[in-house]
Design a protein around this motif. Structure first.
Motif, PDB file in Angstrom:
ATOM      1  N   LEU A 106       0.826  -1.205   0.000  1.00 24.95           N
ATOM      2  CA  LEU A 106       0.000   0.000   0.000  1.00 24.95           C
ATOM      3  C   LEU A 106       0.862   1.258   0.000  1.00 24.95           C
ATOM      4  O   LEU A 106       0.556   2.238  -0.685  1.00 24.95           O
ATOM      5  CB  LEU A 106      -0.912  -0.015   1.222  1.00 24.95           C
ATOM      6  N   ASN A 107       1.971   1.213   0.749  1.00 26.13           N
ATOM      7  CA  ASN A 107       2.847   2.379   0.817  1.00 26.13           C
ATOM      8  C   ASN A 107       3.396   2.750  -0.556  1.00 26.13           C
ATOM      9  O   ASN A 107       3.827   3.875  -0.763  1.00 26.13           O
ATOM     10  CB  ASN A 107       4.004   2.111   1.771  1.00 26.13           C
ATOM     11  N   LEU A 110      -0.065   3.831  -3.596  1.00 23.16           N
ATOM     12  CA  LEU A 110      -1.027   4.911  -3.498  1.00 23.16           C
ATOM     13  C   LEU A 110      -0.702   6.103  -4.385  1.00 23.16           C
ATOM     14  O   LEU A 110      -1.536   6.571  -5.128  1.00 23.16           O
ATOM     15  CB  LEU A 110      -1.159   5.363  -2.046  1.00 23.16           C
ATOM     16  N   ALA A 111       0.495   6.595  -4.321  1.00 26.06           N
ATOM     17  CA  ALA A 111       0.808   7.771  -5.120  1.00 26.06           C
ATOM     18  C   ALA A 111       2.287   7.806  -5.442  1.00 26.06           C
ATOM     19  O   ALA A 111       3.082   7.079  -4.855  1.00 26.06           O
ATOM     20  CB  ALA A 111       0.400   9.044  -4.396  1.00 26.06           C
ATOM     21  N   GLY A 112       2.646   8.638  -6.365  1.00 26.79           N
ATOM     22  CA  GLY A 112       4.036   8.767  -6.766  1.00 26.79           C
ATOM     23  C   GLY A 112       4.123   9.338  -8.159  1.00 26.79           C
ATOM     24  O   GLY A 112       3.101   9.631  -8.774  1.00 26.79           O
ATOM     25  N   SER A 113       5.332   9.514  -8.631  1.00 19.30           N
ATOM     26  CA  SER A 113       5.499  10.082  -9.960  1.00 19.30           C
ATOM     27  C   SER A 113       5.028   9.085 -11.011  1.00 19.30           C
ATOM     28  O   SER A 113       4.763   7.924 -10.726  1.00 19.30           O
ATOM     29  CB  SER A 113       6.961  10.428 -10.192  1.00 19.30           C
ATOM     30  N   THR A 114       4.904   9.553 -12.234  1.00 16.95           N
ATOM     31  CA  THR A 114       4.403   8.697 -13.304  1.00 16.95           C
ATOM     32  C   THR A 114       5.361   7.552 -13.624  1.00 16.95           C
ATOM     33  O   THR A 114       4.953   6.551 -14.204  1.00 16.95           O
ATOM     34  CB  THR A 114       4.162   9.533 -14.576  1.00 16.95           C
TER      35      THR A 114
END
Lengths: 194, 194
Positions: A106-107, A110-114
């Motif tokens: 999950l860490n 969830l989000a981050g650069s492309t």
DNA sequence: AGAATTAGGGACCGATTGGTACATTATCAC
DNA sequence: GTGATAATGTACCAATCGGTCCCTAATTCT
């Protein structure tokens, strides 16, 4: 017939696991990995190819060493016992002082650069696969004991998965395991067969 | 008495909001922001100071524009109605095609390099503050209609927050709003006063 | 028409990112 | 001991990160 390894691959994977677990894929840098494993960049790349394949090796280990309780949970004979054991396992996983908090996958997912979007998609795919397995097991066992009224096996699986993710987020936020336990209890109030 | 701005600060914030929402704080780079806002680095820094203060401006906007439904929810007269309206609001927030999926704050608060640890801590603090407000409202309204048996107001608040986080994760994973709605329904089964 | 003030453009900064090239070192079979 | 093989250490790479500096452009007040 050549120079032998000076490190134990298993120990290296374990060190890398802790790092990725704490910081996710993008949050973990090569120098972080070099520090933690006491390996040079050369050795890391020779042994594992690159950062991404190392990450997948780590994920594999994570699932084997920390997510194994899922098998036992899925083998339970009623929906409630499945859900119970699954959620208890999650609480225990995130509750110990020994492991990093939160969920490794999950860490990262969830989000981050492309750049790391493909990795995230793959992690999401894995989660969906497990959701389906859970749904199927609910479907199989709901003859033995019913689901809460008006809940389909699909609903039940989505509900439990959502809660699992929620608990992982909570854990990452420092919520203590006792609180998580009470959340689990609250979630299962309407599930028959105590 | 000087050269006037050539951009609308509000539009810039909106563009930055979408970016941070999608990619989180660390996943969004200055060049991403420059592309999306059509501003040069100079203008961005002149207007907002640095990346972090811009981020907090964006968070402020996010809460004002997208999390405002929480006020109405907290004003409901019974625990179930509070929870219901809160969770419905979350489903709607994450369900639309117009907004990025998932939760802006969560997308940043979960993982990343140690650089942004302070930001994450602050976001977590904000979440805990809201949890307490929710708990207090449950405490106040549980005279009007009871909580599920054996659940304290604290448990109830933790449960709802966990579910909110879980739903945000699900949304980020592409789970459709109809599924989220069914999860919410499942979660509230044991909550009195339908 | 200045002077003052602020916005914008663009070059530049050191640090860090993941990754590679190559020379060196250590071990094996022979 | 020698040659083959593979592990390691080191230097290096282009690209990108957030951020700064300075010069120019545009506006208002005097």
């Amino acid at each position: 017939m050549a120079r032998p390894r000076e490190f134990d691959e298993d120990e290296v994977l374990q060190a890398a696991l802790r790092l990725f677990w704490e910081k996710g894929y993008e949050g973990t840098s090569l120098s972080d990995l070099m520090d933690a494993t006491r390996l040079t960049k050369s050795s890391l790349y020779k042994a594992f190819g690159n950062k991404e394949t190392l990450f997948w090796r780590v994920v594999e280990r994570y699932q084997r060493d920390f997510l194994d309780f899922r098998h036992g949970a899925l083998a339970e004979p009623t929906p409630r016992r499945i859900a119970e054991r699954l959620l208890d396992g999650i609480v225990e996983l995130h509750g110990g002082r020994v492991n990093p908090v939160g969920c490794l996958e999950l860490n990262t997912a969830l989000a981050g650069s492309t750049d790391s979007e493909p990795i995230r998609q793959e992690l999401i795919r894995g989660r969906e696969l497990f959701r389906q397995r859970l749904r199927d097991r609910f479907e199989e066992t709901m003859a033995a004991a019913p689901l809460p009224s008006g809940m389909t096996s699909d609903d039940a699986a989505s509900f439990v998965i959502s809660l699992i993710q929620g608990l992982a987020v909570q854990a990452k936020g420092g919520v203590p395991p006792e609180t998580a336990r009470r959340v689990v209890h609250a979630a299962l109030l309407s599930w028959p067969e105590a």
